[in-house]
Design an enzyme around this catalytic site. Structure first.
Site, PDB file in Angstrom:
ATOM      1  N   ALA A 120      56.141  -3.272  25.891  1.00  0.00           N
ATOM      2  CA  ALA A 120      55.155  -3.678  27.248  1.00  0.00           C
ATOM      3  C   ALA A 120      54.817  -4.696  27.150  1.00  0.00           C
ATOM      4  O   ALA A 120      54.391  -5.725  26.564  1.00  0.00           O
ATOM      5  CB  ALA A 120      54.119  -3.051  26.704  1.00  0.00           C
ATOM      6  N   VAL A 223      52.475  -8.994  23.068  1.00  0.00           N
ATOM      7  CA  VAL A 223      53.584  -8.323  23.603  1.00  0.00           C
ATOM      8  C   VAL A 223      53.234  -6.345  23.120  1.00  0.00           C
ATOM      9  O   VAL A 223      52.492  -6.793  21.304  1.00  0.00           O
ATOM     10  CB  VAL A 223      54.484  -8.477  23.000  1.00  0.00           C
ATOM     11  CG1 VAL A 223      56.452  -7.370  22.837  1.00  0.00           C
ATOM     12  CG2 VAL A 223      55.405  -9.157  23.819  1.00  0.00           C
ATOM     13  N   GLU A 224      53.377  -5.400  23.239  1.00  0.00           N
ATOM     14  CA  GLU A 224      52.578  -4.487  22.517  1.00  0.00           C
ATOM     15  C   GLU A 224      53.983  -3.410  22.415  1.00  0.00           C
ATOM     16  O   GLU A 224      54.848  -3.315  23.394  1.00  0.00           O
ATOM     17  CB  GLU A 224      52.198  -4.053  23.649  1.00  0.00           C
ATOM     18  CG  GLU A 224      51.224  -2.258  22.876  1.00  0.00           C
ATOM     19  CD  GLU A 224      49.547  -1.773  23.787  1.00  0.00           C
ATOM     20  OE1 GLU A 224      48.496  -3.279  23.857  1.00  0.00           O
ATOM     21  OE2 GLU A 224      49.634  -1.450  23.891  1.00  0.00           O
ATOM     22  N   ARG A 225      53.706  -2.793  21.467  1.00  0.00           N
ATOM     23  CA  ARG A 225      54.597  -1.764  21.398  1.00  0.00           C
ATOM     24  C   ARG A 225      53.090  -0.629  21.365  1.00  0.00           C
ATOM     25  O   ARG A 225      52.359  -0.462  21.663  1.00  0.00           O
ATOM     26  CB  ARG A 225      54.642  -1.156  19.658  1.00  0.00           C
ATOM     27  CG  ARG A 225      54.802  -0.329  19.409  1.00  0.00           C
ATOM     28  CD  ARG A 225      54.956  -0.031  18.281  1.00  0.00           C
ATOM     29  NE  ARG A 225      56.034   0.998  17.271  1.00  0.00           N
ATOM     30  CZ  ARG A 225      55.684   1.751  16.157  1.00  0.00           C
ATOM     31  NH1 ARG A 225      55.563   0.810  15.253  1.00  0.00           N
ATOM     32  NH2 ARG A 225      56.502   3.155  15.899  1.00  0.00           N
TER      33      ARG A 225
END
Ligand SMILES: *[C@@H]1O[C@H](CO)[C@@H](O)[C@H](O)[C@H]1NC(C)=O
Ligand SMILES: *[C@@H]1O[C@H](CO)[C@@H](O)[C@H](O)[C@H]1NC(C)=O
Ligand SMILES: CC(=O)N[C@H]1CO[C@H](CO)[C@@H](O)[C@@H]1O
Length: 288
Positions: A120, A223-225
């Protein structure tokens, strides 16, 4: 302007969510290449993200030698789920505006990671030093179970209210598309969110009120996990993600200078590097 009662979208019995959900009022409007989008098309569905706050472990680490040269030696912090940039202020001079531009990546499955796998990309206010409420929007690529190709979507959330996704017919998302996000707060509980696919000429405006009160101290470009269901998604591989021309403005009118912002990395998974010095730009990249 379409008034969307949040409750309309809160179907099903799974929605045992906080009161904040019921109070969040969403007015939506949009344009496609400058032409208003008919109200009948202004729909979004509940999205299945969980929380998006930073799962940092607070360990301050010096920049480690990487195979890439970083142009600026910002302080690096490790995180369980973020790779990106955070600039923070105090409640005496809150963030009133944040803007971001990013490129949506190409995603590929990573062997050995569980499903779903997702990446994301988002920007928003709070979630780092303060995690009780967050306003955020972005794009995501996701591989469901072992599906062959990634699904690309735009989404937004005023945590702890649930997240929402935009149908691809409303907000198309393709790898390589550039997105712009503007969030303009009028108070801790109200603001206007505009997400634009710059590459495809679609813009959606959401006028939001009654959200859970924000502290408005963290400007986040990351930016995400993400979390799906009860746990972190597998983290897919992704092509380099650039953020550029991003900024945050405080109540005083002064910019919350992103240059020199702290950079989060996920050990062995991804890192964030800032390039400058005149126009702050971040590169978030996959670490093989
Ligand atoms: C994917 O996983 C979910 C959760 O385990 C399961 O309910 C679903 O049936 C799976 N779908 C496929 C296509 O395997
Ligand atoms: C934010 O909204 C206020 C009030 O509508 C407006 O005056 C201001 O220009 C907006 N700021 C930005 C950066 O768009
Ligand atoms: C759904 C949508 O907004 N489609 C538009 C995407 O962008 C292209 C190029 O600008 C338009 O032609 C589509 O109408």
């Amino acid at each position: 302007m379409r008034l969307v009662s949040a409750a309309v979208y809160l179907f099903g019995s799974a929605l045992l969510f906080q009161d904040a959900v019921a109070q969040l009022t969403i007015r939506a409007s949009g344009t496609r290449n400058g032409v208003p989008i008919p109200e009948s098309e202004l729909k979004f569905h509940r999205y299945d993200f969980g929380r998006s706050r930073n799962g940092k472990d607070d360990a301050l680490l010096l920049p480690s030698p990487k195979h890439r040269m970083t142009k600026r030696a910002n302080t690096q912090y490790s995180s369980a789920n973020w790779c990106g940039s955070v600039a923070s202020t105090t409640t005496s001079n809150k963030i009133k505006y944040i803007e971001a531009n990013w490129v949506h990546p190409t995603c590929t499955k990573r062997t050995g990671q569980s499903y779903p796998q997702a990446v994301a990309v988002w920007s928003g206010i709070d979630g780092d030093t303060v995690t009780s409420s967050i306003i955020q929007a972005g794009t995501v690529c996701k591989f469901d179970n072992s599906s062959a190709s990634a699904r690309h979507e735009a989404w937004w959330q005023w945590y702890p209210s649930v997240s929402y996704g935009f149908a691809s017919t409303l907000m198309p998302v393709f790898p390589g598309d550039w997105f712009n996000l503007k969030i303009n707060m009028t108070s801790d509980t109200a603001g206007k969110l505009v997400i634009t696919n710059l590459s495809r000429g679609t813009a959606i405006t959401l006028d939001l009120s009654g959200g859970a009160a924000l502290s408005r101290v963290d400007a986040v470009w990351t930016v995400e996990r993400p979390i799906y269901g009860s746990g972190l998604a597998g983290f897919a591989k992704f092509s380099d993600i650039w953020f550029q021309d991003s900024l945050a403005v405080r109540n005083s009118g002064t910019n919350l200078q992103p240059l020199g912002a702290k950079q989060y990395y996920m050990s062995g998974l991804c890192s964030s590097s800032e390039y400058g010095p005149t126009q702050p730009t971040w590169l978030v990249s996959w670490d093989p």
